[in-house]
Design an enzyme around this catalytic site. Structure first.
Site, PDB file in Angstrom:
ATOM      1  CG  HIS A  66      17.577  56.788  23.221  1.00  0.00           C
ATOM      2  ND1 HIS A  66      18.583  56.244  23.858  1.00  0.00           N
ATOM      3  CD2 HIS A  66      16.742  55.914  23.085  1.00  0.00           C
ATOM      4  CE1 HIS A  66      18.406  55.239  24.380  1.00  0.00           C
ATOM      5  NE2 HIS A  66      16.941  54.703  23.901  1.00  0.00           N
ATOM      6  CG  ASP A  81      22.232  54.687  25.789  1.00  0.00           C
ATOM      7  OD1 ASP A  81      21.122  54.446  25.883  1.00  0.00           O
ATOM      8  OD2 ASP A  81      22.761  55.770  26.445  1.00  0.00           O
ATOM      9  NE  ARG A  86       0.361  41.385   6.076  1.00  0.00           N
ATOM     10  CZ  ARG A  86      -0.500  40.157   6.060  1.00  0.00           C
ATOM     11  NH1 ARG A  86      -1.823  40.476   6.515  1.00  0.00           N
ATOM     12  NH2 ARG A  86      -0.121  39.038   6.023  1.00  0.00           N
ATOM     13  CB  SER A 144      10.300  52.962  23.576  1.00  0.00           C
ATOM     14  OG  SER A 144       9.885  51.611  23.707  1.00  0.00           O
ATOM     15  CB  SER A 145      14.190  53.270  27.326  1.00  0.00           C
ATOM     16  OG  SER A 145      15.060  52.474  28.247  1.00  0.00           O
ATOM     17  N   GLY A 146      14.168  49.887  26.481  1.00  0.00           N
ATOM     18  CA  GLY A 146      13.763  48.377  27.028  1.00  0.00           C
ATOM     19  C   GLY A 146      13.308  47.639  25.635  1.00  0.00           C
ATOM     20  CB  VAL A 147      12.091  48.424  22.404  1.00  0.00           C
ATOM     21  CG1 VAL A 147      13.277  49.355  21.355  1.00  0.00           C
ATOM     22  CG2 VAL A 147      11.050  47.785  21.494  1.00  0.00           C
ATOM     23  N   GLY A 148      14.663  46.613  22.932  1.00  0.00           N
ATOM     24  CA  GLY A 148      15.658  45.504  22.610  1.00  0.00           C
ATOM     25  C   GLY A 148      16.638  45.878  21.612  1.00  0.00           C
ATOM     26  CE  LYS A 149      17.154  52.069  21.610  1.00  0.00           C
ATOM     27  NZ  LYS A 149      15.944  51.802  22.689  1.00  0.00           N
TER      28      LYS A 149
END
EC number: 2.7.11.-
Length: 311
Positions: free
Chosen positions: A138, A177, A243, A154-159
């Site tokens: 995925h 996807d 960082r 994760s799904s919906g994170v903005g990929k």
């Protein structure tokens, strides 16, 4: 493991089917090619029957010197129920003994106009690619400045939205996807899009868009070697993120490992630019320029100079 048959080879290379049409869908399970020269001489003790058998001018020249009985016996032993196919190079004429044996057990006999060496190389490359270990993952795969970047999270994170922004900036989409990944040459991972969703991108609130139709053929790629993984995750105030860039994570797929970066997502961060710069920085590291390492060395020198000044 993907399936390959003699029919796939027939269609891919436009070979001629000479005999054995009944066995055209026999599975090919190995990329190794056999040239049955020693078998033509009658030695079948270690005959690799499950390999494609490639017959060239040398093998046929020796075969013609055999007696009629020997010719028949050799071809009957060559064509077994395990043999996925026999291929003749240079457009050579198939001996009648080969045709009869192939028809008897259903071994497809194909003919090519290419030289034996060229044919062996092309077939091996094709079979290695098609028979390589395959998995699905995925994520989104994008070609950024020649670097295959796998964007996970994760799904919906903005990929997908990030991939769309990258495409608008001139980079190329490989898959959205779901990415089919093959292991080639032991440590090389190559990503492909599933046929069903090729060139498609799903944007929540907008739906399915065809990237090639909207942005042109130059905005997509059929496959790409995966060199870098960038994992997007929602910003966690309690987590300490790298960082300096000195921490090196890796993602293991099959037996191959690729560098992995974790990028926190929060409002106001331009993810497309961050990923674009990450790809450029990865290229610099491969060329021997490591900004984080250079900073660390400078810092060490400053600390050492300070210690010397105290004494």
């Amino acid at each position: 493991m993907a399936k390959v048959t003699a029919n796939d080879i027939l269609e891919k290379f436009q070979f001629e089917l000479v005999a054995g049409e009944e066995g055209i869908y026999r599975p090919i399970t190995t990329s190794d090619i056999s040239r049955p020269g020693i078998e033509m001489a009658g030695f079948f003790t270690y005959y690799p029957a499950r390999r494609l058998q490639l017959i060239g001018r040398t093998e046929l020249s020796f075969f013609k010197q055999l007696s009629d009985q020997e010719k028949k016996e050799r071809m009957l032993k060559l064509c077994t129920y395990d043999t996925p196919g026999v291929i003749l190079s240079r457009g050579l004429e198939a001996p009648k003994e080969l045709i009869e044996a192939a028809e008897e057990v259903g071994v497809p006999v194909l003919r090519s106009t290419h030289t034996t060496t060229q044919l062996s190389s092309r077939l091996t490359n094709f079979l290695e690619g098609r028979l390589a270990p395959l998995t699905a993952m995925h994520g989104v795969l994008v070609d950024i400045y020649g670097i295959g970047v796998m964007i996970t999270g994760s799904s919906g994170v903005g990929k997908s939205e990030t991939a769309l922004d990258l495409v608008r900036r001139g980079h190329r989409l490989v898959a959205d996807d779901s990415v089919e990944i093959r292991l080639q040459n032991e440590d090389t991972l190559v990503g492909h899009p599933p046929e069903l969703i090729r060139h498609l991108l799903e944007i929540r609130g907008l739906g399915i868009i065809n990237v090639m139709t909207l942005f042109g053929a130059g905005a997509v790629r059929p496959f790409k070697r995966i060199s870098l993984c960038i994992n997007l995750e929602n910003w966690d105030q309690g987590k300490a993120y790298d960082r300096l860039g000195l921490d090196e994570e890796t993602l293991k797929i099959f037996d191959a490992e690729i560098p992995k970066l974790t990028v926190p997502v929060r409002p106001g961060r331009n993810l497309a630019v961050i990923i674009e710069v990450a790809a450029m920085n990865f290229r610099l590291k491969r060329l021997g320029f490591n900004a984080a390492q250079e900073f660390s060395e400078r810092l060490t020198e400053v600390i050492q100079d300070g210690d010397r000044d105290e004494y």
